[in-house]
Design a protein around this motif. Structure first.
Motif, PDB file in Angstrom:
ATOM      1  N   PRO A   1    -113.371  -5.075  33.643  1.00 37.45           N
ATOM      2  CA  PRO A   1    -112.608  -4.215  34.548  1.00 37.45           C
ATOM      3  C   PRO A   1    -112.171  -2.947  33.811  1.00 37.45           C
ATOM      4  CG  PRO A   1    -111.341  -6.175  33.951  1.00 37.45           C
ATOM      5  CD  PRO A   1    -112.679  -6.334  33.338  1.00 37.45           C
ATOM      6  N   LYS A   2    -111.740  -1.945  34.548  1.00 38.27           N
ATOM      7  CA  LYS A   2    -111.333  -0.679  33.925  1.00 38.27           C
ATOM      8  C   LYS A   2    -110.077  -0.852  33.079  1.00 38.27           C
ATOM      9  CE  LYS A   2    -113.488   2.378  37.323  1.00 38.27           C
ATOM     10  NZ  LYS A   2    -113.282   3.460  38.329  1.00 38.27           N
ATOM     11  N   GLU A   3    -109.247  -1.809  33.481  1.00 34.40           N
ATOM     12  CA  GLU A   3    -108.083  -2.156  32.675  1.00 34.40           C
ATOM     13  C   GLU A   3    -108.167  -3.627  32.293  1.00 34.40           C
ATOM     14  OE1 GLU A   3    -104.505   0.873  34.131  1.00 34.40           O
ATOM     15  OE2 GLU A   3    -104.334  -1.282  34.447  1.00 34.40           O
ATOM     16  N   ILE A   4    -107.895  -3.924  31.028  1.00 30.23           N
ATOM     17  CA  ILE A   4    -107.878  -5.307  30.575  1.00 30.23           C
ATOM     18  C   ILE A   4    -106.519  -5.621  29.950  1.00 30.23           C
ATOM     19  CG2 ILE A   4    -110.366  -5.494  30.224  1.00 30.23           C
ATOM     20  CD1 ILE A   4    -109.904  -4.945  27.261  1.00 30.23           C
ATOM     21  N   LYS A   5    -106.157  -6.903  29.964  1.00 33.71           N
ATOM     22  CA  LYS A   5    -104.911  -7.350  29.350  1.00 33.71           C
ATOM     23  C   LYS A   5    -105.275  -8.243  28.174  1.00 33.71           C
ATOM     24  CE  LYS A   5    -102.364  -7.045  33.689  1.00 33.71           C
ATOM     25  NZ  LYS A   5    -101.558  -7.750  34.713  1.00 33.71           N
ATOM     26  N   VAL A   6    -104.824  -7.841  26.986  1.00 40.72           N
ATOM     27  CA  VAL A   6    -105.311  -8.453  25.749  1.00 40.72           C
ATOM     28  C   VAL A   6    -104.221  -9.257  25.048  1.00 40.72           C
ATOM     29  CG1 VAL A   6    -106.237  -7.970  23.448  1.00 40.72           C
ATOM     30  CG2 VAL A   6    -107.035  -6.641  25.426  1.00 40.72           C
ATOM     31  N   LEU A   7    -104.580 -10.488  24.674  1.00 39.34           N
ATOM     32  CA  LEU A   7    -103.753 -11.325  23.801  1.00 39.34           C
ATOM     33  C   LEU A   7    -104.707 -12.131  22.923  1.00 39.34           C
ATOM     34  CD1 LEU A   7    -100.994 -12.593  22.948  1.00 39.34           C
ATOM     35  CD2 LEU A   7    -101.457 -14.385  24.614  1.00 39.34           C
ATOM     36  N   PRO A   8    -104.884 -11.742  21.651  1.00 40.52           N
ATOM     37  CA  PRO A   8    -105.743 -12.549  20.783  1.00 40.52           C
ATOM     38  C   PRO A   8    -105.212 -13.982  20.697  1.00 40.52           C
ATOM     39  CG  PRO A   8    -105.250 -10.437  19.766  1.00 40.52           C
ATOM     40  CD  PRO A   8    -104.357 -10.556  20.964  1.00 40.52           C
ATOM     41  N   LEU A   9    -106.042 -14.941  21.047  1.00 42.22           N
ATOM     42  CA  LEU A   9    -105.608 -16.337  21.101  1.00 42.22           C
ATOM     43  C   LEU A   9    -106.796 -17.235  20.812  1.00 42.22           C
ATOM     44  CD1 LEU A   9    -103.341 -18.006  23.752  1.00 42.22           C
ATOM     45  CD2 LEU A   9    -105.579 -18.991  23.249  1.00 42.22           C
ATOM     46  N   ILE A  10    -106.529 -18.298  20.055  1.00 45.87           N
ATOM     47  CA  ILE A  10    -107.590 -19.253  19.760  1.00 45.87           C
ATOM     48  C   ILE A  10    -107.005 -20.664  19.779  1.00 45.87           C
ATOM     49  CG2 ILE A  10    -107.321 -19.192  17.235  1.00 45.87           C
ATOM     50  CD1 ILE A  10    -110.448 -19.159  17.130  1.00 45.87           C
ATOM     51  N   ILE A  11    -107.754 -21.600  20.334  1.00 42.13           N
ATOM     52  CA  ILE A  11    -107.350 -23.007  20.364  1.00 42.13           C
ATOM     53  C   ILE A  11    -108.152 -23.729  19.290  1.00 42.13           C
ATOM     54  CG2 ILE A  11    -107.141 -25.095  21.754  1.00 42.13           C
ATOM     55  CD1 ILE A  11    -107.253 -23.289  24.246  1.00 42.13           C
ATOM     56  N   LYS A  12    -107.462 -24.239  18.288  1.00 47.10           N
ATOM     57  CA  LYS A  12    -108.118 -24.914  17.181  1.00 47.10           C
ATOM     58  C   LYS A  12    -108.600 -26.312  17.620  1.00 47.10           C
ATOM     59  CE  LYS A  12    -107.333 -21.723  14.038  1.00 47.10           C
ATOM     60  NZ  LYS A  12    -108.383 -21.013  13.290  1.00 47.10           N
ATOM     61  N   PRO A  13    -109.526 -26.915  16.867  1.00 47.47           N
ATOM     62  CA  PRO A  13    -110.023 -28.259  17.226  1.00 47.47           C
ATOM     63  C   PRO A  13    -108.933 -29.319  17.333  1.00 47.47           C
ATOM     64  CG  PRO A  13    -111.453 -27.242  15.583  1.00 47.47           C
ATOM     65  CD  PRO A  13    -110.271 -26.327  15.738  1.00 47.47           C
ATOM     66  N   ASN A  14    -107.812 -29.122  16.609  1.00 42.39           N
ATOM     67  CA  ASN A  14    -106.695 -30.080  16.698  1.00 42.39           C
ATOM     68  C   ASN A  14    -105.736 -29.741  17.838  1.00 42.39           C
ATOM     69  OD1 ASN A  14    -105.437 -27.810  15.736  1.00 42.39           O
ATOM     70  ND2 ASN A  14    -104.528 -28.786  13.941  1.00 42.39           N
ATOM     71  N   ASN A  15    -106.155 -28.791  18.698  1.00 41.12           N
ATOM     72  CA  ASN A  15    -105.398 -28.346  19.871  1.00 41.12           C
ATOM     73  C   ASN A  15    -104.183 -27.473  19.529  1.00 41.12           C
ATOM     74  OD1 ASN A  15    -107.095 -29.498  21.781  1.00 41.12           O
ATOM     75  ND2 ASN A  15    -106.027 -31.466  21.701  1.00 41.12           N
ATOM     76  N   GLU A  16    -104.037 -27.096  18.247  1.00 40.68           N
ATOM     77  CA  GLU A  16    -103.016 -26.117  17.903  1.00 40.68           C
ATOM     78  C   GLU A  16    -103.447 -24.750  18.423  1.00 40.68           C
ATOM     79  OE1 GLU A  16     -99.975 -26.399  16.416  1.00 40.68           O
ATOM     80  OE2 GLU A  16    -100.262 -28.569  16.583  1.00 40.68           O
ATOM     81  N   ILE A  17    -102.471 -23.999  18.923  1.00 40.38           N
ATOM     82  CA  ILE A  17    -102.771 -22.696  19.530  1.00 40.38           C
ATOM     83  C   ILE A  17    -102.192 -21.598  18.660  1.00 40.38           C
ATOM     84  CG2 ILE A  17    -102.355 -21.213  21.528  1.00 40.38           C
ATOM     85  CD1 ILE A  17    -102.273 -23.859  23.169  1.00 40.38           C
ATOM     86  N   TYR A  18    -103.044 -20.619  18.341  1.00 38.61           N
ATOM     87  CA  TYR A  18    -102.603 -19.474  17.556  1.00 38.61           C
ATOM     88  C   TYR A  18    -102.806 -18.210  18.377  1.00 38.61           C
ATOM     89  CZ  TYR A  18    -102.630 -22.573  13.490  1.00 38.61           C
ATOM     90  OH  TYR A  18    -102.387 -23.600  12.611  1.00 38.61           O
ATOM     91  N   SER A  19    -101.776 -17.390  18.409  1.00 41.93           N
ATOM     92  CA  SER A  19    -101.880 -16.094  19.081  1.00 41.93           C
ATOM     93  C   SER A  19    -100.996 -15.116  18.321  1.00 41.93           C
ATOM     94  CB  SER A  19    -101.432 -16.196  20.542  1.00 41.93           C
ATOM     95  OG  SER A  19    -100.043 -16.483  20.609  1.00 41.93           O
ATOM     96  N   PHE A  20    -101.167 -13.835  18.592  1.00 43.68           N
ATOM     97  CA  PHE A  20    -100.252 -12.890  17.969  1.00 43.68           C
ATOM     98  C   PHE A  20    -100.129 -11.630  18.812  1.00 43.68           C
ATOM     99  CE2 PHE A  20    -104.017 -10.817  16.375  1.00 43.68           C
ATOM    100  CZ  PHE A  20    -103.653  -9.527  16.012  1.00 43.68           C
ATOM    101  N   ASP A  21     -99.019 -10.940  18.590  1.00 42.80           N
ATOM    102  CA  ASP A  21     -98.708  -9.719  19.325  1.00 42.80           C
ATOM    103  C   ASP A  21     -99.600  -8.603  18.785  1.00 42.80           C
ATOM    104  OD1 ASP A  21     -97.586  -7.707  20.765  1.00 42.80           O
ATOM    105  OD2 ASP A  21     -95.662  -7.698  19.733  1.00 42.80           O
ATOM    106  N   PHE A  22    -100.548  -8.161  19.591  1.00 39.89           N
ATOM    107  CA  PHE A  22    -101.557  -7.204  19.156  1.00 39.89           C
ATOM    108  C   PHE A  22    -100.996  -5.780  19.189  1.00 39.89           C
ATOM    109  CE2 PHE A  22    -105.461  -4.707  19.417  1.00 39.89           C
ATOM    110  CZ  PHE A  22    -106.249  -5.326  18.459  1.00 39.89           C
ATOM    111  N   LYS A  23    -100.742  -5.215  18.004  1.00 40.25           N
ATOM    112  CA  LYS A  23    -100.094  -3.907  17.923  1.00 40.25           C
ATOM    113  C   LYS A  23    -101.043  -2.788  17.503  1.00 40.25           C
ATOM    114  CE  LYS A  23     -95.421  -5.623  17.170  1.00 40.25           C
ATOM    115  NZ  LYS A  23     -94.205  -5.600  16.330  1.00 40.25           N
ATOM    116  N   PHE A  24    -102.336  -3.071  17.530  1.00 34.78           N
ATOM    117  CA  PHE A  24    -103.318  -2.020  17.276  1.00 34.78           C
ATOM    118  C   PHE A  24    -103.670  -1.363  18.605  1.00 34.78           C
ATOM    119  CE2 PHE A  24    -103.574  -5.032  13.864  1.00 34.78           C
ATOM    120  CZ  PHE A  24    -103.784  -4.268  12.728  1.00 34.78           C
ATOM    121  N   ASP A  25    -104.003  -0.077  18.561  1.00 30.44           N
ATOM    122  CA  ASP A  25    -104.191   0.644  19.826  1.00 30.44           C
ATOM    123  C   ASP A  25    -105.654   0.843  20.216  1.00 30.44           C
ATOM    124  OD1 ASP A  25    -104.992   2.570  18.020  1.00 30.44           O
ATOM    125  OD2 ASP A  25    -103.385   3.984  18.474  1.00 30.44           O
TER     126      ASP A  25
END
Length: 379
Positions: free
Chosen positions: A283-307
């Motif tokens: 889409p012309k606008e996207i909403k971004v949150l880097p996120l990954i679900i590890k094999p042990n079901n732990e979830i990692y994400s972070f506040d993306f401050k790059f432009d």
């Protein structure tokens, strides 16, 4: 709560509505405060009754043994509490704790609609500050047949006597500031006890209630209702109205180079979104949150401050860059998913980003565990 919150968190992540997790965490916290208030209230009131009985028995024992007995102010203050060296009248503390219980119960119920809003409306969700949030969310839920059971739960809750009482009590205290709670215990003469919420009027007349009984009723109702609604939300997350703008899969390339002192120094970090063929897939606008679900079901994400995020064809190197996403909603927003505008770009933008990286992004930190990518060391 009986619902497994880790499974709920994982499903929110899988269906790209992870911004709802912050409200689940808030709900867990306020429910904890509600339960603490409940337990403290029971224990302090039991301490009050037991202490009064003990003081009475001591006075009677002295009277029977010596033929007379007396009591003074110190005897009446035996029920007072010492909290961190601060002496407080237990009756005041009980009123305060009861009021806090109702307030935390009310907040917990309010947070439910915020979870529904974020988890099931997705990109169509309303700002949590919207004064008509409840009515707007209910209106949206009516548009999808799969949400019928959830809608019924929410509407039933609105009409339930326990919920109405909870709202009335909290609003009455908040707006009128009248202390509704009476605490009385007979001393030596009789064994009367009174711990009641007095009669009050808020849109209708509410009768006098025993505090312990009413708080137990409200606590049981709040927990049961929250569990039922959260379970239905969990079931309906796959039917989210719209999450098409959400991007959680971000790749990175992190390059280090040895400086004159022989230490590895960060040169630049590049971020990529991959598409099959061209920009029309986004889409012309996207909403971004880097996120990954590890094999042990732990979830990692972070506040993306790059432009800037570059867009390239899947499986190809940087020479296939066909566009970039430019940050649109700034760095001061509280939103989990930052809004980016998708635009065409080429290698000139790519090399300019690398050339200015150190000056522009030297103070920004990142959590690489929330992305897949490569780390390269250059001698």
């Amino acid at each position: 709560m009986s619902i497994d919150l880790k499974l709920l968190e994982k499903r929110l992540a899988e269906y790209k509505v992870y911004d709802a997790w912050q409200y689940v965490q808030s709900l867990r916290e306020t429910l904890g405060y509600m339960n603490i208030s409940y337990e403290i209230l029971l224990n302090v009131y039991e301490h009050r009754c037991n202490t009064i009985e003990k003081v009475e028995n001591n006075i009677i024992e002295v009277a029977l043994k010596e033929g007379q007995s007396s009591f003074g102010e110190n005897d009446l203050k035996q029920t007072d509490l010492n909290i961190g060296g601060f002496e407080i009248d237990d009756s005041i503390f009980l009123r305060k704790t009861a009021i806090e219980f109702f307030h935390y119960a009310r907040i917990s119920m309010d947070i439910l609609i915020q979870i529904v809003n974020a988890a099931l409306l997705g990109d169509k969700s309303y700002p949590v500050s919207d004064k008509r949030l409840i009515s707007k969310v209910l209106k949206e839920l009516k548009k999808k047949a799969e949400f019928a059971d959830l809608l019924n739960l929410l509407n039933t809750n609105k009409e339930h006597p326990s919920y109405k009482y909870l709202l009335a009590f909290d609003n009455y205290i908040k707006h009128i500031k009248t202390i509704l709670i009476t605490i009385k215990n007979s001393f030596l003469l009789g064994n009367g006890k009174e711990f009641t919420i007095n009669e009050f009027y808020y849109e209708k007349l509410y009768q006098k209630e025993n505090v312990i009984d009413k708080i137990q009723e409200i606590k049981d109702y709040v927990i049961k209702t929250i569990e039922d609604i959260l379970l239905e939300v969990y079931n309906q997350i796959p039917n989210c109205l719209d999450n098409s703008q959400r991007i959680q899969s971000i790749k990175f390339k992190q390059v280090f180079k040895k400086n004159v002192n022989g230490f590895n120094e960060l040169e630049y970090i590049l971020f990529f979104i991959e598409v099959e063929e061209d920009l029309s897939e986004l889409p012309k606008e996207i909403k971004v949150l880097p996120l990954i679900i590890k094999p042990n079901n732990e979830i990692y994400s972070f506040d993306f401050k790059f432009d800037k995020i570059f867009i390239k064809k899947k499986g190809e190197d940087e020479s296939s860059i066909i566009g970039c996403a430019i940050l649109k909603n700034g760095l001061e927003t509280n939103e989990f998913y930052r809004v980016f505008e998708v635009k065409p770009c080429g290698m000139k933008d790519y090399f300019e980003y690398i050339a200015t990286f150190k000056n522009k992004y030297s103070k920004i930190t990142m959590n690489i565990y929330a992305m897949e990518g490569n780390v390269i060391f250059i001698s």
